[in-house]
Design a protein around this motif. Structure first.
Motif, PDB file in Angstrom:
ATOM      1  N   UNK A 182     137.700  11.981  16.385  1.00  0.00           N
ATOM      2  CA  UNK A 182     138.725  12.988  16.157  1.00  0.00           C
ATOM      3  C   UNK A 182     139.810  12.867  17.198  1.00  0.00           C
ATOM      4  N   UNK A 183     140.842  13.672  17.066  1.00  0.00           N
ATOM      5  CA  UNK A 183     141.934  13.611  18.039  1.00  0.00           C
ATOM      6  C   UNK A 183     141.477  14.081  19.412  1.00  0.00           C
ATOM      7  N   UNK A 197     136.095  14.381  10.651  1.00  0.00           N
ATOM      8  CA  UNK A 197     136.635  14.395  12.011  1.00  0.00           C
ATOM      9  C   UNK A 197     136.093  15.610  12.764  1.00  0.00           C
ATOM     10  N   UNK A 198     136.103  15.531  14.068  1.00  0.00           N
ATOM     11  CA  UNK A 198     135.694  16.668  14.894  1.00  0.00           C
ATOM     12  C   UNK A 198     136.873  17.117  15.743  1.00  0.00           C
ATOM     13  N   UNK A 199     136.976  18.431  15.881  1.00  0.00           N
ATOM     14  CA  UNK A 199     138.039  19.031  16.680  1.00  0.00           C
ATOM     15  C   UNK A 199     137.414  19.921  17.739  1.00  0.00           C
ATOM     16  N   UNK A 200     137.979  19.925  18.909  1.00  0.00           N
ATOM     17  CA  UNK A 200     137.509  20.807  19.977  1.00  0.00           C
ATOM     18  C   UNK A 200     138.450  21.994  20.074  1.00  0.00           C
ATOM     19  N   UNK A 201     137.877  23.181  20.027  1.00  0.00           N
ATOM     20  CA  UNK A 201     138.629  24.410  20.248  1.00  0.00           C
ATOM     21  C   UNK A 201     137.918  25.175  21.356  1.00  0.00           C
ATOM     22  N   UNK A 202     138.588  26.123  21.993  1.00  0.00           N
ATOM     23  CA  UNK A 202     137.929  26.836  23.094  1.00  0.00           C
ATOM     24  C   UNK A 202     136.614  27.473  22.645  1.00  0.00           C
TER      25      UNK A 202
END
Length: 120
Positions: free
Chosen positions: A36-37, A69-74
């Motif tokens: 992911x990004x 895809x994987x995204x990181x959020x707080x």
């Protein structure tokens, strides 16, 4: 012994940095995630997303990183599945590990037997 304001401020700053670093490393996953990004530390991909056109950004990222895809959020990680084929593969392959209910083959056979018996 008197503490100065600057030494108290320094101690508080150091404590804040230690707490934030602890939260950051605590929330990191041990298992590998899909590509992911790359996000920023602590906020992840929060600044990359817009609520109005998130779907367009997901599509753009899927062209670069693939259908999943994987995204990181707080505080969390989100998996985005961008195609029906990838969703079907994921659900078929991971059904046993993702399902809450245990497999009960004898119960299924019994229900099937009862249904067949009622048809005859």
């Amino acid at each position: 012994m008197s503490l100065s304001h600057s030494s108290i401020a320094d101690a508080l700053a150091l404590l804040t940095i230690i707490c934030l670093a602890g939260l950051y490393f605590k929330n990191r996953r041990k298992l590998p995630l899909p590509p992911g990004p790359k996000g920023l530390p602590f906020i992840g991909n929060l600044l990359d997303l817009s609520p109005k056109n998130a779907h367009a950004k997901y599509y753009e990222w899927s062209k670069k990183h693939g259908d999943v895809i994987s995204l990181a959020l707080p505080g969390t990680t989100i998996l985005v599945v961008n195609s029906a084929e990838a969703a079907k593969k994921l659900l078929d392959k991971q059904a046993a590990t993702c399902s809450d209910r245990p497999s009960l083959p004898f119960a299924e056979l019994y229900v099937h037997h009862l249904l067949m018996k009622s048809l005859v």
